[in-house]
Design a protein around this motif. Structure first.
Motif, PDB file in Angstrom:
ATOM      1  N   ILE A 115       1.028  -1.278  -0.075  1.00 42.05           N
ATOM      2  CA  ILE A 115      -0.027   0.067  -0.115  1.00 42.05           C
ATOM      3  C   ILE A 115       0.969   1.392   0.028  1.00 42.05           C
ATOM      4  CG2 ILE A 115      -0.258  -0.112   2.500  1.00 42.05           C
ATOM      5  CD1 ILE A 115      -3.235   1.019   2.157  1.00 42.05           C
ATOM      6  N   ALA A 116       0.604   2.221  -0.873  1.00 37.83           N
ATOM      7  CA  ALA A 116       1.490   3.547  -1.070  1.00 37.83           C
ATOM      8  C   ALA A 116       0.782   4.320  -1.922  1.00 37.83           C
ATOM      9  CB  ALA A 116       2.909   3.119  -1.792  1.00 37.83           C
ATOM     10  N   HIS A 117       1.080   5.628  -1.587  1.00 34.88           N
ATOM     11  CA  HIS A 117       0.573   7.050  -2.412  1.00 34.88           C
ATOM     12  C   HIS A 117       1.307   7.157  -3.410  1.00 34.88           C
ATOM     13  CE1 HIS A 117      -1.469   8.226   1.640  1.00 34.88           C
ATOM     14  NE2 HIS A 117      -2.188   8.316   0.703  1.00 34.88           N
ATOM     15  N   CYS A 118       0.697   7.828  -4.708  1.00 33.97           N
ATOM     16  CA  CYS A 118       1.251   7.834  -5.865  1.00 33.97           C
ATOM     17  C   CYS A 118       0.349   8.908  -6.536  1.00 33.97           C
ATOM     18  CB  CYS A 118       1.748   6.431  -6.852  1.00 33.97           C
ATOM     19  SG  CYS A 118       2.274   7.049  -8.397  1.00 33.97           S
ATOM     20  N   HIS A 119       1.024  10.084  -6.760  1.00 30.17           N
ATOM     21  CA  HIS A 119       0.373  10.946  -7.365  1.00 30.17           C
ATOM     22  C   HIS A 119      -1.014  11.447  -6.635  1.00 30.17           C
ATOM     23  CE1 HIS A 119       3.904  11.479 -10.292  1.00 30.17           C
ATOM     24  NE2 HIS A 119       3.577  10.229 -10.608  1.00 30.17           N
ATOM     25  N   ASN A 120      -0.965  11.636  -5.755  1.00 29.72           N
ATOM     26  CA  ASN A 120      -2.472  11.641  -4.984  1.00 29.72           C
ATOM     27  C   ASN A 120      -3.353  10.597  -4.987  1.00 29.72           C
ATOM     28  OD1 ASN A 120      -1.640  14.273  -3.854  1.00 29.72           O
ATOM     29  ND2 ASN A 120      -1.874  15.223  -5.842  1.00 29.72           N
ATOM     30  N   GLN A 121      -2.940   9.527  -5.233  1.00 30.07           N
ATOM     31  CA  GLN A 121      -3.753   8.529  -5.294  1.00 30.07           C
ATOM     32  C   GLN A 121      -3.341   7.317  -4.566  1.00 30.07           C
ATOM     33  OE1 GLN A 121      -3.752   7.408  -9.479  1.00 30.07           O
ATOM     34  NE2 GLN A 121      -5.278   8.898 -10.042  1.00 30.07           N
ATOM     35  N   LEU A 122      -4.085   6.327  -4.180  1.00 35.70           N
ATOM     36  CA  LEU A 122      -3.528   5.445  -3.104  1.00 35.70           C
ATOM     37  C   LEU A 122      -3.374   4.123  -3.999  1.00 35.70           C
ATOM     38  CD1 LEU A 122      -3.015   4.597  -0.439  1.00 35.70           C
ATOM     39  CD2 LEU A 122      -5.361   4.089  -0.211  1.00 35.70           C
ATOM     40  N   VAL A 123      -2.264   3.356  -4.034  1.00 42.11           N
ATOM     41  CA  VAL A 123      -2.101   2.113  -4.713  1.00 42.11           C
ATOM     42  C   VAL A 123      -2.107   1.047  -3.961  1.00 42.11           C
ATOM     43  CG1 VAL A 123      -0.410   1.145  -6.304  1.00 42.11           C
ATOM     44  CG2 VAL A 123      -0.730   3.627  -6.436  1.00 42.11           C
ATOM     45  N   ILE A 124      -2.772  -0.180  -4.350  1.00 43.38           N
ATOM     46  CA  ILE A 124      -2.952  -1.120  -3.379  1.00 43.38           C
ATOM     47  C   ILE A 124      -2.620  -2.567  -4.117  1.00 43.38           C
ATOM     48  CG2 ILE A 124      -4.362  -0.238  -1.611  1.00 43.38           C
ATOM     49  CD1 ILE A 124      -6.638  -1.676  -2.874  1.00 43.38           C
ATOM     50  N   GLY A 125      -1.936  -3.612  -3.575  1.00 49.75           N
ATOM     51  CA  GLY A 125      -2.143  -4.928  -4.505  1.00 49.75           C
ATOM     52  C   GLY A 125      -0.681  -5.438  -3.871  1.00 49.75           C
TER      53      GLY A 125
END
Length: 634
Positions: free
Chosen positions: A514-524
């Motif tokens: 789980i991490a942030h990237c360009h004001n979006q939350l990325v999960i997987g």
């Protein structure tokens, strides 16, 4: 417990001063340590000081620089405008005093027409901490740009071949191994000869392992006529066998209380070369690289094109689907080392991969979205394991100010959810955007060398190239060659981006990511035995379910704003296929695939491994690890 770091341990240093009444080195007081230059670092393990503070610089200069006649030889080397490097090998880096004096003399001897470089190799089993090194340099009054570069890039006490660029024309290669291991592991090309040997370290009576006969055998294999040698000792254990190994010895006046020292010149001696192994393929001379074709423009291919271009090699990049179109094209990629209780070969490889990635991203900091990650306990790393990693890795790493391998309590919350306090191990890591990273790697390549709408299936399409590298991920084995390429297992994965935020900004690893990237939350990400690279909503729902369960969050399908599938290429033993594979008529084939989920971590390292093998340069990896990477291991 098994020796997790191949015998490499941080040196235990005590500070002492010479007691004239007792005629021995006794512990220095805090006052003496702060106010006196007459203190020296002392090793209780070997019951000896590293240098005499009264004349350590003069002694090192007399024994090693003057003993090898370096002032004259450096000047002649620079005046000849030789492009060949001057190479020195030292046994026992210690405080680095010999190296720093040598580097200073090299720069003083240089001239504007010289393009030659100094390559200084040094073995050390018990590296001194950078804090103690800084104190040594302050006491000796030798602080300089060289000491700052050394301290800034000084490696942790982990086994390996650690390369540090001290200046544009000076490279330090630190071999953190016991001496016997270092001589077996260092991967030097056939015919690689040193110009001078510094035989240092504690005396044979104090540290007999440093003066093993295997060292003499190694010296013969890597000496040429005229290679010099100097050492402070005239012990019979070294003096008597040297003539048998082709060295003409000479006793010279020693320094200070030492009546004699030893110098020698290599004349000629033939010994049998070591038995070939899979690692031999990385140090075997290859046809000169005229043009190199790289098939595949993902992480592996782009990194290799970049490194080859930096070395002045014309590298052409081929991919039918453009730059970073496969598994590399992810909004959030995290490169980090893998910990293990015994710091096994796989862990060593990932730590080396992280180190090479660190070097590139330090030079290009705008690419890194995060410089560390937090590791939670999971199916792979139990809390018990994490506590062991804190202990064993924390002791080997110097950067305590960054709290690497230390537990931290992090707070995690999102809108409409309760705050959770989580105990996490802070580990070194880098987070990047996959496509931006790949595009940056090849940004300096001429456009005519980018063939990003060209499908390559066989070597006949690349007849203009004498070196071909296959780096096309899970599709790599489909390349037609005279013999089959090693097979891989396709492992499908999918990341999901959510229109959501959590308060914790750096990547968190659990059973997922789980991490942030360009004001979006990325999960997987998911792991499926499949080569299907289409978007699958079920995979995103699984990602959401896992993150909700672990962190008490309330995300749902309506939060999905992006889905990112990719197929990883996984080898049967998790090690990538990286190195020489075959030679067919006028072409040499290299493989660079099978990175699995470690694409970012391996990218820069594997690029350098293949580039150095093509150019006939020393490998950045030890022979044991090279054998594990060889495409010929199957």
């Amino acid at each position: 417990m098994h020796n997790a770091f191949l015998g490499v341990k941080p040196a235990v240093i005590e500070w002492r001063h010479y007691g004239s009444e007792k005629h021995q080195w006794i512990p220095a007081s805090d006052h003496q340590l702060q106010s006196s230059s007459q203190v020296a670092p002392y090793s209780p393990a070997f019951d000896d000081i590293y240098y005499n503070p009264q004349d350590g610089i003069a002694e090192s200069t007399h024994v090693f620089l003057e003993g090898n006649d370096l002032a004259k030889r450096f000047t002649e080397h620079h005046q000849a405008s030789s492009t060949a490097p001057f190479k020195i090998f030292e046994t026992g880096f210690g405080t680095g005093l010999n190296f720093l004096l040598t580097a200073k003399l090299w720069q003083q001897s240089s001239n504007s027409n010289s393009h030659s470089k100094l390559h200084y190799w040094s073995v050390e089993q018990f590296p001194i901490s950078p804090e103690d090194l800084r104190r040594v340099y302050q006491i000796l009054g030798i602080e300089s740009e060289h000491t700052e570069q050394l301290l800034e890039h000084y490696p942790d006490a982990l086994p390996g071949v650690h390369e540090i660029t001290i200046a544009e024309n000076i490279t330090l290669h630190l071999l953190f191994y016991p001496i016997e291991k270092a001589l077996k592991e260092v991967a030097l090309p056939e015919g690689y000869a040193f110009d001078a040997w510094y035989l240092d370290g504690f005396a044979p009576s104090k540290n007999p392992d440093m003066w093993a006969k295997s060292l003499l055998h190694f010296m013969v294999l890597h000496s040429a006529r005229g290679t010099s040698l100097s050492t402070f000792t005239v012990a019979a254990a070294l003096r008597k066998p040297l003539p048998h190994y082709g060295f003409e010895i000479e006793k010279r006046p020693g320094f200070g209380r030492k009546r004699d020292m030893l110098t020698a010149r290599f004349t000629e001696k033939t010994l049998s070369t070591p038995r070939p192994t899979l690692a031999t393929n990385y140090i075997t001379p290859r046809p000169q690289a005229q043009k190199v074709a790289i098939v595949g423009a993902g992480l592996a291919g782009c990194a290799l094109a970049h490194v080859l271009h930096q070395e002045g090699i014309e590298a052409h990049l081929y991919d039918a689907n453009g730059v970073c179109s496969g598994a590399s094209n992810m909004p959030s990629l995290v490169g980090m080392p893998v910990m293990s209780i015994d710091h096994n070969a796989y862990s060593q490889l990932t730590f080396e991969g992280y180190r090479h990635l660190h070097r590139y991203l330090t030079q290009n900091p705008e690419l890194a979205q995060s410089h560390f990650a937090h590791q939670l306990s999971n199916a792979k790393y139990s809390q018990f394991h994490l506590e062991q990693y804190q202990n064993i890795y924390g002791q080997q790493c110097w950067h305590h100010d960054k709290a690497w391998f230390q537990f931290q309590t992090i707070e995690l919350s999102a809108e409409n959810s309760q705050t959770q306090n989580l105990k996490a191990l802070k580990i070194p890591a880098f987070q990047v955007n996959g496509k931006a990273f790949c595009q940056h790697l090849i940004s300096h390549l001429p456009s005519e060398q980018l063939h990003l709408k060209t499908s390559i299936r066989n070597a006949e399409q690349l007849e203009a190239f004498n070196h071909i590298v296959i780096a096309s991920g899970y599709q790599s084995p489909h390349f037609h060659w005279s013999k089959s390429l090693p097979q891989i297992a396709p492992m499908r994965g999918q990341l999901t981006t959510l229109k959501a935020h959590i308060n914790h900004q750096t990547p968190i690893n659990y059973d997922g990511h789980i991490a942030h990237c360009h004001n979006q939350l990325v999960i997987g990400a998911t792991f499926d035995n499949s080569a299907d690279d289409s978007v699958q909503r079920d995979s995103s729902l699984l990602n959401i379910e896992q993150v909700n369960q672990r962190f008490g969050l309330n995300f749902n399908e309506k939060d999905i704003i992006g889905e990112h599938p990719g197929v990883r290429a996984t080898s049967y033993d998790r090690f990538p296929f990286c190195g020489y594979f075959d030679h067919n008529q006028e072409q040499t084939l290299w493989l660079n695939y099978g990175f699995g989920a470690r694409g970012l971590c391996y990218s820069m390292l594997c690029a350098e491994v293949i580039t150095n093998a093509i150019l006939g340069k020393p490998s950045p990896l030890p022979k044991t690890i090279l054998s594990r990477l060889s495409p010929l291991r199957v």
